[in-house]
Design a protein around this motif. Structure first.
Motif, mmCIF file in Angstrom:
data_model
loop_
_atom_site.group_PDB
_atom_site.id
_atom_site.type_symbol
_atom_site.label_atom_id
_atom_site.label_comp_id
_atom_site.label_asym_id
_atom_site.label_seq_id
_atom_site.Cartn_x
_atom_site.Cartn_y
_atom_site.Cartn_z
ATOM 1 N N LEU A 158 0.957 -1.377 -0.013
ATOM 2 C CA LEU A 158 -0.043 -0.012 0.116
ATOM 3 C C LEU A 158 0.509 1.257 0.069
ATOM 4 O O LEU A 158 0.935 2.524 -0.463
ATOM 5 C CB LEU A 158 -0.877 -0.250 1.077
ATOM 6 C CG LEU A 158 -2.442 -0.915 1.428
ATOM 7 C CD1 LEU A 158 -2.541 -0.985 2.628
ATOM 8 C CD2 LEU A 158 -3.155 -0.013 0.179
ATOM 9 N N ASN A 159 1.900 0.986 0.648
ATOM 10 C CA ASN A 159 2.763 2.651 0.714
ATOM 11 C C ASN A 159 3.490 3.085 -0.321
ATOM 12 O O ASN A 159 3.843 3.776 -1.285
ATOM 13 C CB ASN A 159 3.604 2.476 1.377
ATOM 14 C CG ASN A 159 4.797 3.569 2.248
ATOM 15 O OD1 ASN A 159 4.279 4.787 2.229
ATOM 16 N ND2 ASN A 159 5.493 3.249 2.302
ATOM 17 N N LEU A 160 3.525 1.883 -1.357
ATOM 18 C CA LEU A 160 4.526 1.829 -2.454
ATOM 19 C C LEU A 160 3.172 2.197 -3.582
ATOM 20 O O LEU A 160 3.819 3.288 -4.398
ATOM 21 C CB LEU A 160 4.848 0.614 -3.094
ATOM 22 C CG LEU A 160 6.564 -0.708 -2.686
ATOM 23 C CD1 LEU A 160 6.283 -1.636 -2.625
ATOM 24 C CD2 LEU A 160 7.548 0.812 -2.940
ATOM 25 N N GLN A 161 2.319 1.560 -3.946
ATOM 26 C CA GLN A 161 1.139 2.406 -4.267
ATOM 27 C C GLN A 161 0.566 3.608 -3.424
ATOM 28 O O GLN A 161 0.595 5.147 -4.744
ATOM 29 C CB GLN A 161 -0.228 1.801 -4.269
ATOM 30 C CG GLN A 161 0.107 0.690 -4.768
ATOM 31 C CD GLN A 161 0.340 0.497 -5.686
ATOM 32 O OE1 GLN A 161 -0.252 1.020 -7.077
ATOM 33 N NE2 GLN A 161 1.260 -0.229 -6.707
ATOM 34 N N TYR A 162 0.731 4.582 -2.782
ATOM 35 C CA TYR A 162 0.549 5.996 -2.045
ATOM 36 C C TYR A 162 1.990 6.517 -2.647
ATOM 37 O O TYR A 162 1.271 7.439 -2.878
ATOM 38 C CB TYR A 162 0.543 5.653 -0.644
ATOM 39 C CG TYR A 162 0.274 7.243 0.401
ATOM 40 C CD1 TYR A 162 -0.615 7.485 -0.382
ATOM 41 C CD2 TYR A 162 1.533 7.641 0.500
ATOM 42 C CE1 TYR A 162 -1.035 8.805 0.559
ATOM 43 C CE2 TYR A 162 1.067 8.781 1.214
ATOM 44 C CZ TYR A 162 -0.301 9.345 1.584
ATOM 45 O OH TYR A 162 -0.596 10.668 1.938
ATOM 46 N N THR B 210 -7.984 8.843 -5.069
ATOM 47 C CA THR B 210 -7.132 7.748 -4.270
ATOM 48 C C THR B 210 -6.145 7.945 -3.176
ATOM 49 O O THR B 210 -5.900 6.510 -1.977
ATOM 50 C CB THR B 210 -6.838 7.254 -5.733
ATOM 51 O OG1 THR B 210 -7.933 7.545 -7.413
ATOM 52 C CG2 THR B 210 -5.844 6.065 -6.030
ATOM 53 N N ALA B 211 -5.448 8.502 -3.539
ATOM 54 C CA ALA B 211 -4.278 8.888 -2.309
ATOM 55 C C ALA B 211 -4.911 8.247 -1.172
ATOM 56 O O ALA B 211 -4.137 8.044 0.058
ATOM 57 C CB ALA B 211 -3.395 9.840 -2.824
ATOM 58 N N CYS B 212 -5.568 9.575 -0.790
ATOM 59 C CA CYS B 212 -6.358 9.208 0.216
ATOM 60 C C CYS B 212 -7.558 8.071 1.150
ATOM 61 O O CYS B 212 -7.482 7.646 2.305
ATOM 62 C CB CYS B 212 -7.706 10.494 0.947
ATOM 63 S SG CYS B 212 -7.437 12.235 0.420
ATOM 64 N N SER B 213 -7.699 7.448 -0.096
ATOM 65 C CA SER B 213 -8.033 5.918 0.324
ATOM 66 C C SER B 213 -7.018 5.201 -0.012
ATOM 67 O O SER B 213 -7.372 4.543 1.622
ATOM 68 C CB SER B 213 -8.906 5.635 -1.222
ATOM 69 O OG SER B 213 -8.100 6.200 -2.211
ATOM 70 N N ASP C 76 -0.371 9.962 11.194
ATOM 71 C CA ASP C 76 -1.804 9.606 10.789
ATOM 72 C C ASP C 76 -0.935 9.297 9.600
ATOM 73 O O ASP C 76 -1.109 8.287 8.482
ATOM 74 C CB ASP C 76 -2.988 10.025 10.949
ATOM 75 C CG ASP C 76 -3.905 10.083 11.882
ATOM 76 O OD1 ASP C 76 -2.908 9.260 13.083
ATOM 77 O OD2 ASP C 76 -4.976 10.844 11.871
ATOM 78 N N SER C 77 -0.788 10.085 8.763
ATOM 79 C CA SER C 77 0.265 9.418 7.782
ATOM 80 C C SER C 77 1.549 9.374 7.444
ATOM 81 O O SER C 77 1.800 8.201 6.998
ATOM 82 C CB SER C 77 -0.500 10.789 6.481
ATOM 83 O OG SER C 77 0.809 10.316 5.349
ATOM 84 N N LEU C 78 2.231 10.038 8.404
ATOM 85 C CA LEU C 78 4.408 9.847 8.524
ATOM 86 C C LEU C 78 3.693 8.407 9.239
ATOM 87 O O LEU C 78 4.744 7.747 8.996
ATOM 88 C CB LEU C 78 4.435 10.581 9.057
ATOM 89 C CG LEU C 78 4.991 11.703 8.145
ATOM 90 C CD1 LEU C 78 5.810 12.668 8.634
ATOM 91 C CD2 LEU C 78 5.143 11.476 7.030
ATOM 92 N N MET D 51 -4.878 2.389 4.868
ATOM 93 C CA MET D 51 -2.658 2.374 6.317
ATOM 94 C C MET D 51 -2.887 2.423 6.789
ATOM 95 O O MET D 51 -2.024 1.840 7.762
ATOM 96 C CB MET D 51 -1.642 3.081 4.945
ATOM 97 C CG MET D 51 -0.964 2.841 3.662
ATOM 98 S SD MET D 51 -0.008 4.066 3.064
ATOM 99 C CE MET D 51 1.208 3.799 4.276
ATOM 100 N N LYS D 52 -3.618 3.448 7.609
ATOM 101 C CA LYS D 52 -3.799 3.592 8.830
ATOM 102 C C LYS D 52 -4.723 2.785 9.667
ATOM 103 O O LYS D 52 -4.290 1.985 10.823
ATOM 104 C CB LYS D 52 -4.255 4.992 8.677
ATOM 105 C CG LYS D 52 -4.388 5.699 10.824
ATOM 106 C CD LYS D 52 -5.849 6.452 10.616
ATOM 107 C CE LYS D 52 -6.160 6.523 12.196
ATOM 108 N NZ LYS D 52 -6.561 7.823 12.006
ATOM 109 N N LYS D 53 -5.732 1.816 8.389
ATOM 110 C CA LYS D 53 -6.521 0.535 9.808
ATOM 111 C C LYS D 53 -5.441 -0.464 9.533
ATOM 112 O O LYS D 53 -6.081 -0.998 10.513
ATOM 113 C CB LYS D 53 -7.733 0.221 8.630
ATOM 114 C CG LYS D 53 -8.194 1.170 8.703
ATOM 115 C CD LYS D 53 -9.488 1.340 7.287
ATOM 116 C CE LYS D 53 -10.797 1.947 7.003
ATOM 117 N NZ LYS D 53 -11.586 1.221 6.657
ATOM 118 N N LEU D 54 -4.717 -0.735 8.298
ATOM 119 C CA LEU D 54 -3.521 -1.799 8.134
ATOM 120 C C LEU D 54 -3.161 -2.370 9.501
ATOM 121 O O LEU D 54 -2.012 -2.446 10.267
ATOM 122 C CB LEU D 54 -2.788 -2.234 7.690
ATOM 123 C CG LEU D 54 -3.719 -3.274 6.086
ATOM 124 C CD1 LEU D 54 -2.657 -2.572 4.852
ATOM 125 C CD2 LEU D 54 -3.952 -4.730 6.510
#
Length: 403
Positions: free
Chosen positions: A133-137, A256-259, A285-287, A264-267
């Motif tokens: 997910l982080n690579l996609q983000y 898409t980036a927000c979703s 919450d992002s970093l 990522m936060k949930k995982l």
């Protein structure tokens, strides 16, 4: 002892088996990345006499199905950084770059560094998903920045500086007020041809329709600023199409980036170290999820220096005889995504300037000494990782003792 070297590529690998003193047990041969082929390879390697270790490079995602299948079969697997293999000497003046030659080179590296090889541990499902997910983000974020710059460049020809008229942060759905405003008022004449009262009324309706707060003073500021703008492109259907397509593409990527960030936060919340990481200053919450995605399970690093080397924020050593360099740049051999995330954390610390945070105090000390930007930012990232390592390892140790 047998050293099984695997030169991994997409869809297939070249395998060779060697023993000490240059003995080649099995000459390099090709293996496809299919369940049947890898099962056959595992059975063949397990039938070899003596202790058998498998060494391969972790190149992208190509090595993972091979390493996982052989690990599941009960073989000792060691995934080695490709930089170590590349820097390993060939003991030859000839430069031969083939898959077979690379496989034999990996085998020689494994034999010479047998005692230092570390066992491969598969990534658990949550961490693997978080990393993906982080690579996609990261990909969507880079593209979003490119699309944002493209939209601003187009608007500079129809409504110069419209993006600077708004300071509202992005909403949870990724929409930004200036982008939505420019979609409706895409040309400076969309404002200037109206009277102040007419524009104020239209702006009020627009804010209500899009869920933004309205202020009559702000409407007057926008109107006055628009009077001072000069458009280069005409107000016609072609120009409107260009602005609308650019704005729509940017909004789609932002959404898409927000979703992805929310997922990522949930995982990350399912990982045991989540509360410890999120309690560190500068991590939000992002970093926070990005850090956990790139670092992975901190227990795989045997010491702090291993983590800083993985991030590439450890200084190079340059010493010969009586000469010792005083200015040593970072190695930058590790994860570029992790370094980027660390720099964002450092920027947050500098902006917030917490008086009791040890990382900020360290950065501030380096700045007071006159150190350049990249020097004190890299030094701060190094110190942050050391604190991260200590806190998370200590937390895992407390969990182990309480069980």
């Amino acid at each position: 002892m047998n050293t099984v070297s695997i030169d991994v590529s997409k869809g297939k690998s070249i395998v060779a088996v060697a023993r000490p003193f240059g003995q080649v047990v099995l000459k390099p041969f090709s293996v496809s990345h299919t369940p049947s082929e890898l099962r056959k390879l595992a059975d063949s390697l397990k039938s070899l006499e003596g202790e058998t270790w498998v060494i391969l490079e972790y190149t992208g995602r190509y090595y993972e199905p091979v390493a996982l299948r052989l690990h599941t079969a009960g073989l000792f697997i060691s995934a080695v950084n490709p930089k170590l293999i590349k820097d390993y000497g060939n003991n030859s003046l000839r430069h031969a770059k083939t898959d077979k030659a690379d496989a034999l080179k990996i085998a020689r590296y494994g034999l010479d560094n047998w005692a230092e090889l570390r066992q491969y541990t598969p990534i658990d499902t949550i961490r693997y998903q978080l990393k993906t997910l982080n690579l996609q983000y990261s990909l969507y974020t880079k593209n979003k920045t490119a699309l944002k710059n493209n939209l601003i460049a187009l608007l500079d020809q129809t409504y110069p500086g419209v993006n600077a008229l708004f300071t509202s942060p992005a909403r949870e759905d990724g929409h930004q007020k200036w982008v939505d405003f420019a979609t409706t008022f895409w040309h400076v004449d969309c404002v200037c041809t109206l009277s102040l009262n007419a524009f104020t009324e239209r702006y009020h309706k627009w804010c209500k329709r899009h869920g933004y707060s309205f202020c009559s003073v702000k409407a007057a500021e926008i109107y006055d600023a628009s009077k001072e703008r000069i458009a280069l492109l005409p107000k016609d259907a072609l120009t409107k199409m260009l602005i609308h397509q650019a704005a729509q593409s940017l909004n789609t990527l932002s959404k898409t980036a927000c979703s992805l960030r929310l997922e990522m936060k949930k995982l990350a919340q399912q990982l045991p170290e989540y509360p410890i990481v999120m309690a560190m200053y500068g991590v939000g919450d992002s970093l926070g999820p990005q850090l956990m995605a790139e670092i992975g399970d901190v227990r795989r690093f045997h010491k702090r220096n291993a983590l800083t080397a993985f991030a590439g924020v450890d200084p190079k050593v340059n010493q010969s005889g009586n000469r010792e360099s005083k200015r040593n740049p970072a190695t930058k051999h590790g994860s570029p995504e992790l370094r980027r995330t660390l720099f964002l954390v450092m920027e947050t610390l500098i902006k917030k300037s917490p008086p009791d945070d040890p990382v900020f105090l360290f950065i501030d000390k380096k700045r007071a000494e006159g150190k350049p930007y990249y020097v004190y930012m890299t030094a701060g990232a190094n110190k942050f990782l050391r604190i991260y390592y200590g806190k998370v390892r200590e937390y895992f140790a407390s969990l182990d003792t309480s069980v």
